[in-house]
Design a protein around this motif. Structure first.
Motif, PDB file in Angstrom:
ATOM      1  N   GLN A  49     -61.650 -42.839 -87.562  1.00  0.00           N
ATOM      2  CA  GLN A  49     -61.458 -42.485 -86.058  1.00  0.00           C
ATOM      3  C   GLN A  49     -62.512 -41.474 -85.636  1.00  0.00           C
ATOM      4  N   LYS A  50     -63.237 -40.999 -86.312  1.00  0.00           N
ATOM      5  CA  LYS A  50     -64.410 -39.886 -86.050  1.00  0.00           C
ATOM      6  C   LYS A  50     -65.378 -40.635 -85.579  1.00  0.00           C
ATOM      7  N   PHE A  51     -65.838 -41.904 -85.852  1.00  0.00           N
ATOM      8  CA  PHE A  51     -66.723 -42.794 -85.330  1.00  0.00           C
ATOM      9  C   PHE A  51     -66.344 -43.560 -84.213  1.00  0.00           C
ATOM     10  N   ILE A  52     -65.190 -43.867 -84.369  1.00  0.00           N
ATOM     11  CA  ILE A  52     -64.406 -44.696 -83.395  1.00  0.00           C
ATOM     12  C   ILE A  52     -64.457 -43.732 -81.839  1.00  0.00           C
ATOM     13  N   LYS A  53     -64.164 -42.631 -82.081  1.00  0.00           N
ATOM     14  CA  LYS A  53     -64.010 -41.578 -81.102  1.00  0.00           C
ATOM     15  C   LYS A  53     -65.449 -41.233 -80.587  1.00  0.00           C
ATOM     16  N   GLU A  54     -66.560 -41.220 -81.476  1.00  0.00           N
ATOM     17  CA  GLU A  54     -67.893 -40.934 -81.211  1.00  0.00           C
ATOM     18  C   GLU A  54     -68.403 -42.373 -80.187  1.00  0.00           C
ATOM     19  N   ALA A  55     -67.997 -43.477 -80.514  1.00  0.00           N
ATOM     20  CA  ALA A  55     -68.397 -44.692 -79.724  1.00  0.00           C
ATOM     21  C   ALA A  55     -67.750 -44.742 -78.392  1.00  0.00           C
ATOM     22  N   ILE A  56     -66.268 -44.224 -78.444  1.00  0.00           N
ATOM     23  CA  ILE A  56     -65.714 -44.186 -76.958  1.00  0.00           C
ATOM     24  C   ILE A  56     -66.261 -43.238 -75.991  1.00  0.00           C
ATOM     25  N   ASP A  57     -66.657 -41.970 -76.637  1.00  0.00           N
ATOM     26  CA  ASP A  57     -67.407 -40.905 -75.916  1.00  0.00           C
ATOM     27  C   ASP A  57     -68.716 -41.409 -75.340  1.00  0.00           C
ATOM     28  N   LEU A  58     -69.288 -42.235 -76.124  1.00  0.00           N
ATOM     29  CA  LEU A  58     -70.663 -42.900 -75.888  1.00  0.00           C
ATOM     30  C   LEU A  58     -70.534 -43.654 -74.515  1.00  0.00           C
ATOM     31  N   MET A  59     -69.327 -44.504 -74.704  1.00  0.00           N
ATOM     32  CA  MET A  59     -69.028 -45.514 -73.474  1.00  0.00           C
ATOM     33  C   MET A  59     -68.866 -44.554 -72.095  1.00  0.00           C
ATOM     34  N   LYS A  60     -67.920 -43.562 -72.615  1.00  0.00           N
ATOM     35  CA  LYS A  60     -67.610 -42.742 -71.162  1.00  0.00           C
ATOM     36  C   LYS A  60     -68.788 -42.084 -70.585  1.00  0.00           C
ATOM     37  N   LYS A  61     -69.738 -41.634 -71.446  1.00  0.00           N
ATOM     38  CA  LYS A  61     -71.043 -41.090 -70.959  1.00  0.00           C
ATOM     39  C   LYS A  61     -71.761 -42.028 -69.868  1.00  0.00           C
ATOM     40  N   THR A  62     -71.834 -43.388 -70.128  1.00  0.00           N
ATOM     41  CA  THR A  62     -72.281 -44.185 -69.147  1.00  0.00           C
ATOM     42  C   THR A  62     -71.245 -44.443 -67.899  1.00  0.00           C
ATOM     43  N   ASN A  63     -69.935 -44.128 -68.142  1.00  0.00           N
ATOM     44  CA  ASN A  63     -69.203 -44.679 -67.066  1.00  0.00           C
ATOM     45  C   ASN A  63     -68.673 -45.939 -67.367  1.00  0.00           C
ATOM     46  N   SER A  64     -68.655 -46.357 -68.556  1.00  0.00           N
ATOM     47  CA  SER A  64     -68.746 -47.951 -68.666  1.00  0.00           C
ATOM     48  C   SER A  64     -67.098 -48.464 -68.669  1.00  0.00           C
ATOM     49  N   ILE A  65     -66.255 -47.650 -68.764  1.00  0.00           N
ATOM     50  CA  ILE A  65     -64.864 -48.074 -68.583  1.00  0.00           C
ATOM     51  C   ILE A  65     -64.470 -48.093 -67.295  1.00  0.00           C
ATOM     52  N   GLN A  66     -64.882 -46.966 -66.537  1.00  0.00           N
ATOM     53  CA  GLN A  66     -64.751 -47.350 -65.277  1.00  0.00           C
ATOM     54  C   GLN A  66     -65.225 -48.469 -64.331  1.00  0.00           C
ATOM     55  N   TYR A  67     -66.704 -48.714 -65.019  1.00  0.00           N
ATOM     56  CA  TYR A  67     -67.326 -49.798 -64.367  1.00  0.00           C
ATOM     57  C   TYR A  67     -66.618 -51.067 -64.706  1.00  0.00           C
ATOM     58  N   ALA A  68     -66.049 -51.343 -65.927  1.00  0.00           N
ATOM     59  CA  ALA A  68     -65.214 -52.493 -66.089  1.00  0.00           C
ATOM     60  C   ALA A  68     -63.978 -52.590 -65.384  1.00  0.00           C
ATOM     61  N   ALA A  69     -63.244 -51.388 -65.120  1.00  0.00           N
ATOM     62  CA  ALA A  69     -62.117 -51.569 -64.546  1.00  0.00           C
ATOM     63  C   ALA A  69     -62.678 -51.963 -62.873  1.00  0.00           C
ATOM     64  N   ASP A  70     -63.516 -51.494 -62.195  1.00  0.00           N
ATOM     65  CA  ASP A  70     -63.979 -51.811 -60.952  1.00  0.00           C
ATOM     66  C   ASP A  70     -64.235 -53.108 -60.925  1.00  0.00           C
ATOM     67  N   ARG A  71     -64.941 -53.824 -61.712  1.00  0.00           N
ATOM     68  CA  ARG A  71     -65.439 -55.256 -62.063  1.00  0.00           C
ATOM     69  C   ARG A  71     -64.157 -56.158 -61.996  1.00  0.00           C
ATOM     70  N   ALA A  72     -63.254 -55.633 -63.118  1.00  0.00           N
ATOM     71  CA  ALA A  72     -62.035 -56.553 -62.932  1.00  0.00           C
ATOM     72  C   ALA A  72     -61.219 -56.764 -61.467  1.00  0.00           C
ATOM     73  N   ARG A  73     -61.283 -55.460 -60.820  1.00  0.00           N
ATOM     74  CA  ARG A  73     -60.582 -55.661 -59.595  1.00  0.00           C
ATOM     75  C   ARG A  73     -61.284 -56.409 -58.500  1.00  0.00           C
ATOM     76  N   VAL A  74     -62.628 -56.460 -58.516  1.00  0.00           N
ATOM     77  CA  VAL A  74     -63.460 -57.370 -57.844  1.00  0.00           C
ATOM     78  C   VAL A  74     -63.418 -58.618 -58.134  1.00  0.00           C
ATOM     79  N   ILE A  75     -63.340 -59.235 -59.328  1.00  0.00           N
ATOM     80  CA  ILE A  75     -63.305 -60.490 -59.737  1.00  0.00           C
ATOM     81  C   ILE A  75     -61.901 -61.194 -59.085  1.00  0.00           C
ATOM     82  N   VAL A  76     -60.771 -60.298 -59.618  1.00  0.00           N
ATOM     83  CA  VAL A  76     -59.346 -60.706 -59.179  1.00  0.00           C
ATOM     84  C   VAL A  76     -59.333 -60.881 -57.676  1.00  0.00           C
TER      85      VAL A  76
END
Length: 384
Positions: free
Chosen positions: A325-352
């Motif tokens: 979980q230490k490495f998994i959390k590190e990866a999640i934090d890296l994805m949050k740093k680029t705002n990628s989770i929010q980007y994916a949510a916005d993209r899903a909304r547009v597609i639908v």
């Protein structure tokens, strides 16, 4: 519904506001599912057990051992049992409900679509069994994966069987369809099953990439993959439902594309929940996609927008296949740093939303149309 802020979700702020609408849709979903269950839609497609007269029961023309006493107990335990084990664990079952909503929207009867709905759900569960084997997954719906209980050999065989039997029981042996309908449905079925294997091939190949500089899928590649993989079964359900109802081609194409794209949105939301979902974390599944090395839309966006150091570190963790979980959390934090989770949510909304604008004009003004609108929102804001 506006843009969803996943950082606020993760902190717990405003969680009820984000999901209050999904609670009301849960009751709508259940009401449709109750109607399908009253029709025994799953059992008609894939019986729980077979008896000694199984050739006739399954619609098999050739009986290669007439008069022989068959060992149906082994078949019930080793072929039918694994699939029903998974089915009995529950699941959202939104794909068969989608078939019934489309039917209601165009004034059809549940008898027109119960078989199609059953086929889609059985095939979906077959794909889950083989997907878990290919991903070396441990849990599915809160219990050990089917192959951990029955073995890889029986799990593989049962999942393949689930691809074929419903074609026999729901299409070929179904007296409500004409010969022309059956032919069109068979063509659609095999076309979509070819597509789902292409999508799975892309997905598996990509998460086995060894070097970040050799090839990295772009967003267009990802959306093509997920349209083939996760978009196929709702698309298949919509196509078969439209054929059963005799919808005009233009209407059928728009309904089918809508079904495909809410499947894409569903997958993107699945990827988000795998990283920040409360239910995933409490069940111990948080970050399973990182353990599997999946190149989700979130991961791909982060890999393309991170600085060089973070980019290489994220790719390194994805290649580890780690459960730490230490490495998994590190990866999640890296994805949050680029705002990628929010980007994916916005993209899903547009597609639908784009595909909804295309289909809403051909849908009659019915209660079912309102429910379809609720479904497209629910699938991309759900928390489980």
């Amino acid at each position: 519904m506006g843009i969803i802020n996943y950082d606020l979700m993760r902190s717990g702020f405003g969680l009820k506001r984000f999901f209050s609408s999904s609670n009301s849709f849960d009751s709508v979903l259940k009401s449709y599912l109750n109607r399908l269950e009253a029709e025994k839609f799953l059992e008609r497609a894939f019986p729980r057990e077979i008896a000694s007269g199984y050739p006739e029961q399954l619609g098999l023309v050739m009986n290669f051992t007439p008069g022989a006493r068959a060992d149906v107990t082994s078949l019930n335990r080793g072929v039918f049992g694994p699939i029903w084990d998974l089915l009995d664990r529950g699941g959202k079952r939104w794909r068969p409900v989608l078939c019934l909503m489309i039917t209601d929207a165009f004034g059809g009867k549940i008898s027109d679509v119960a078989a199609v709905a059953g086929l889609c759900e059985i095939v979906h569960n077959g794909t889950l069994v083989i997907d878990d084997i290919q991903d070396s997954s441990k849990f599915r719906r809160g219990k050990p994966c089917v192959h951990h209980i029955y073995g890889i050999d029986l799990g593989t065989n049962a999942s393949n069987f689930a691809y074929f039997l419903p074609v026999q029981t729901c299409i070929l042996q179904n007296p409500q369809f004409t010969a022309a309908q059956k032919s069109a449905m068979l063509n659609a079925y095999f076309e979509e099953m070819i597509s789902v294997h292409l999508g799975q091939g892309w997905d598996i190949y990509w998460h086995n990439l060894k070097e970040i500089d050799s090839f990295l899928p772009n967003e267009e590649n990802y959306l093509q993959m997920v349209s083939h993989k996760t978009g196929v079964l709702p698309r298949l359900g919509a196509r078969l439902t439209g054929m059963a109802l005799g919808l005009p081609n233009d209407t059928l194409n728009k309904v089918t594309r809508f079904a495909q794209n809410i499947g894409v949105g569903f997958q993107i939301q699945d990827d988000i929940l795998n990283l920040v979902g409360e239910d995933f974390s409490t069940k111990g599944f948080l970050g399973e996609d990182i353990h599997e090395g999946k190149l989700s839309l979130i991961a791909l966006h982060s890999l393309r927008n991170a600085n060089e150091k973070d980019r290489r570190r994220l790719f390194e963790i994805l290649r580890m296949r780690t459960e730490d979980q230490k490495f998994i959390k590190e990866a999640i934090d890296l994805m949050k740093k680029t705002n990628s989770i929010q980007y994916a949510a916005d993209r899903a909304r547009v597609i639908v939303e784009e595909t909804w604008r295309d289909v809403e004009g051909v849908l009659p003004e019915t209660e079912a149309k309102k429910h379809l609108a609720m479904m497209k929102d629910y699938l991309i804001v759900r928390k489980v």
